[in-house]
Design a protein around this motif. Structure first.
Motif, PDB file in Angstrom:
ATOM      1  N   THR A   9      51.883  68.147  80.485  1.00 21.15           N
ATOM      2  CA  THR A   9      53.080  67.509  79.929  1.00 21.15           C
ATOM      3  C   THR A   9      53.101  67.640  78.411  1.00 21.15           C
ATOM      4  O   THR A   9      54.131  67.962  77.813  1.00 21.15           O
ATOM      5  CB  THR A   9      53.128  66.025  80.328  1.00 21.15           C
ATOM      6  OG1 THR A   9      53.126  65.913  81.753  1.00 21.15           O
ATOM      7  CG2 THR A   9      54.391  65.366  79.787  1.00 21.15           C
ATOM      8  N   THR A  10      51.952  67.400  77.780  1.00 19.64           N
ATOM      9  CA  THR A  10      51.856  67.515  76.327  1.00 19.64           C
ATOM     10  C   THR A  10      52.213  68.923  75.859  1.00 19.64           C
ATOM     11  O   THR A  10      52.941  69.103  74.878  1.00 19.64           O
ATOM     12  CB  THR A  10      50.431  67.170  75.865  1.00 19.64           C
ATOM     13  OG1 THR A  10      50.121  65.832  76.279  1.00 19.64           O
ATOM     14  CG2 THR A  10      50.302  67.264  74.354  1.00 19.64           C
ATOM     15  N   LEU A  13      56.245  69.510  76.680  1.00 22.11           N
ATOM     16  CA  LEU A  13      57.258  68.528  76.323  1.00 22.11           C
ATOM     17  C   LEU A  13      58.196  68.978  75.198  1.00 22.11           C
ATOM     18  O   LEU A  13      59.389  68.649  75.239  1.00 22.11           O
ATOM     19  CB  LEU A  13      56.595  67.196  75.963  1.00 22.11           C
ATOM     20  CG  LEU A  13      57.527  65.987  75.840  1.00 22.11           C
ATOM     21  CD1 LEU A  13      58.354  65.796  77.108  1.00 22.11           C
ATOM     22  CD2 LEU A  13      56.710  64.727  75.550  1.00 22.11           C
ATOM     23  N   SER A  74      47.779  62.697  70.309  1.00 24.78           N
ATOM     24  CA  SER A  74      49.084  62.224  70.778  1.00 24.78           C
ATOM     25  C   SER A  74      49.609  61.100  69.890  1.00 24.78           C
ATOM     26  O   SER A  74      50.808  61.050  69.567  1.00 24.78           O
ATOM     27  CB  SER A  74      48.991  61.752  72.232  1.00 24.78           C
ATOM     28  OG  SER A  74      48.658  62.814  73.095  1.00 24.78           O
ATOM     29  N   GLY A 135      56.719  64.865  84.331  1.00 23.88           N
ATOM     30  CA  GLY A 135      56.364  64.651  82.931  1.00 23.88           C
ATOM     31  C   GLY A 135      57.427  65.085  81.942  1.00 23.88           C
ATOM     32  O   GLY A 135      57.928  64.269  81.144  1.00 23.88           O
ATOM     33  N   GLY A 139      59.955  62.658  80.121  1.00 27.37           N
ATOM     34  CA  GLY A 139      59.846  62.617  78.666  1.00 27.37           C
ATOM     35  C   GLY A 139      61.152  62.971  77.985  1.00 27.37           C
ATOM     36  O   GLY A 139      61.527  62.370  76.968  1.00 27.37           O
ATOM     37  N   TRP A 148      62.259  60.755  70.235  1.00 28.71           N
ATOM     38  CA  TRP A 148      61.339  61.765  70.753  1.00 28.71           C
ATOM     39  C   TRP A 148      59.876  61.349  70.625  1.00 28.71           C
ATOM     40  O   TRP A 148      59.009  61.856  71.336  1.00 28.71           O
ATOM     41  CB  TRP A 148      61.566  63.108  70.070  1.00 28.71           C
ATOM     42  CG  TRP A 148      61.312  63.128  68.575  1.00 28.71           C
ATOM     43  CD1 TRP A 148      62.216  62.951  67.580  1.00 28.71           C
ATOM     44  CD2 TRP A 148      60.038  63.358  67.923  1.00 28.71           C
ATOM     45  NE1 TRP A 148      61.610  63.046  66.351  1.00 28.71           N
ATOM     46  CE2 TRP A 148      60.276  63.305  66.528  1.00 28.71           C
ATOM     47  CE3 TRP A 148      58.751  63.603  68.375  1.00 28.71           C
ATOM     48  CZ2 TRP A 148      59.264  63.473  65.590  1.00 28.71           C
ATOM     49  CZ3 TRP A 148      57.734  63.770  67.447  1.00 28.71           C
ATOM     50  CH2 TRP A 148      57.988  63.712  66.066  1.00 28.71           C
ATOM     51  N   PRO A 151      58.007  59.319  74.195  1.00 32.06           N
ATOM     52  CA  PRO A 151      57.293  59.989  75.290  1.00 32.06           C
ATOM     53  C   PRO A 151      55.965  60.600  74.845  1.00 32.06           C
ATOM     54  O   PRO A 151      55.011  60.637  75.632  1.00 32.06           O
ATOM     55  CB  PRO A 151      58.271  61.072  75.751  1.00 32.06           C
ATOM     56  CG  PRO A 151      59.235  61.255  74.636  1.00 32.06           C
ATOM     57  CD  PRO A 151      59.335  59.915  73.976  1.00 32.06           C
ATOM     58  N   LEU A 155      51.916  59.518  76.316  1.00 32.92           N
ATOM     59  CA  LEU A 155      50.871  60.405  76.820  1.00 32.92           C
ATOM     60  C   LEU A 155      49.483  59.937  76.387  1.00 32.92           C
ATOM     61  O   LEU A 155      48.488  60.196  77.070  1.00 32.92           O
ATOM     62  CB  LEU A 155      51.123  61.836  76.339  1.00 32.92           C
ATOM     63  CG  LEU A 155      52.388  62.500  76.899  1.00 32.92           C
ATOM     64  CD1 LEU A 155      52.641  63.831  76.204  1.00 32.92           C
ATOM     65  CD2 LEU A 155      52.257  62.697  78.403  1.00 32.92           C
TER      66      LEU A 155
END
Length: 368
Positions: A9-10, A13, A74, A135, A139, A148, A151, A155
């Motif tokens: 996801t990171t 995103l 994060s 994810g 997000g 922004w 999300p 994480l």
């Protein structure tokens, strides 16, 4: 599995938050797209050196440290007020991910019998693919309704859960003594073929995928709300692809990789040729999504078999090659975007993916 979900996801995103980050930080969409490029370059360059440097450290300690880096990076990204700090935080996450994929596979499959390893790789890939199903869409939705940064900050909480769980429960043993520390059928030529094909297919995929939100809006004519739904469709197709492929991976390892690359090529070229028609765009988007996860998953599984030495080093090489492809694809897309519009990025991506399929078929013909 949760850690795989969080890392994936990171990584992806920014694709869903591209316009929000662009407006907030007053940078161009192409510069935001380069957040993916910088991430991929870092993973590509750092995977092998980090895997080699950590080869003697117990895996539980390595994974705990990597997840701590994910949590910190994060939080730094969520607090960034300009492009530079955001990019720096992304690069820190990329360093952690560079080693994560090399270590996670041997640790997980080593807990199971060899005949079930393909299904274990498939289960981990399902978790990673959920990043595209849940994810990134979640997000994107959360970013659109708040900011922004929200999300990205969320994480960090997921990473913390994985960190505590692994630190408390994962057994600790010398890396070289783990059951999956070495390939079951070492093959240097096959190892090189899979590396080359994985890098080419990743380049092709991310030449277009980095700008998929813009493609669906400008070329296919979907509204922003419909694009959010289509991102879920893309992720659902990816999840279905890895679920089906994972169930068959132990029996059809080589065919799985070639088939996934071929389907990805058809999906991307179909989007270029017929993406202006909404129904066709949905069909070819699903094909592309259904192949994207299985390509990396099948390549990782092959590394556990054909690795000419330690599997963690082979997986690091594969991750590095794949992420070099991601970086090259995002960079190529950013160059093509002002020259050939967003459709051109999918034509280039489809042709590169077809080249990856040719590499795999050529390898099978020359070395059955």
């Amino acid at each position: 599995m949760l850690a795989a979900f969080t890392f994936n996801t990171t990584e992806n995103l920014p694709v869903g938050l591209l316009d929000l980050i662009s407006r907030s930080l007053k940078v161009s969409p192409s510069e935001v797209g380069l957040l993916v490029t910088g991430y991929g370059v870092t993973v590509a360059v750092a995977s092998l050196p980090l895997a080699h440097g950590a080869r003697s450290v117990p895996r539980r300690h390595v994974l705990t440290g990597l997840l701590a880096a994910l949590v910190v990076s994060s939080l730094l990204a969520a607090s960034a007020r300009s492009y530079g700090p955001l990019l720096a935080a992304r690069l820190l996450t990329a360093l952690a991910q560079a080693l994560f994929w090399a270590v996670m596979g041997p640790v997980a499959v080593g807990l199971f019998a060899p005949e079930a390893r393909g299904r274990v790789v498939g289960a981990l890939s399902v978790a990673g693919s959920l990043a595209l199903v849940l994810g990134v869409p979640a997000g994107t939705w959360l970013g659109g309704h708040t900011d922004w940064r929200m999300p990205i900050g969320a994480l960090a909480a997921l990473g913390l859960v994985s960190l505590v769980t692994i630190a408390a429960l994962l057994p600790s043993s010398p890396p070289e003594a783990e059951p999956a520390a070495y390939g079951t059928a070492p093959d240097t030529r096959r190892f090189g073929t899979v590396l080359a094909a994985g890098a080419l297919s990743a380049t092709g995929a991310f030449t277009g995928y980095t700008y998929i939100v813009r493609f669906l809006g400008e070329v296919s004519g979907f509204s922003p709300g419909a694009v959010d739904v289509l991102l879920v469709t893309f992720g659902t197709a990816c999840l279905a692809g890895v679920s089906v492929t994972g169930a068959l991976l132990d029996r059809f390892a080589r065919a799985a990789l070639t088939t996934a690359v071929a389907v990805q090529a058809v999906g991307m070229l179909g989007l270029y040729a017929a993406g202006t028609r909404p129904v066709a765009a949905v069909v070819f988007l699903a094909l592309t999504g259904g192949a994207l996860g299985p390509v990396f998953m099948a390549a990782q599984n092959e590394m556990l078999t054909c690795a000419p030495g330690r599997t963690d080093i082979a997986l690091a090489a594969n991750s590095g090659a794949y992420n070099a492809g991601i970086a090259a694809g995002a960079a190529l897309g950013s160059l093509l975007l002002p020259l050939a519009d967003v459709r051109g990025t999918f034509l280039a991506g489809g042709l590169l993916t077809a080249g990856a399929c040719a590499v795999l078929l050529g390898g099978r013909l020359s070395h059955p």
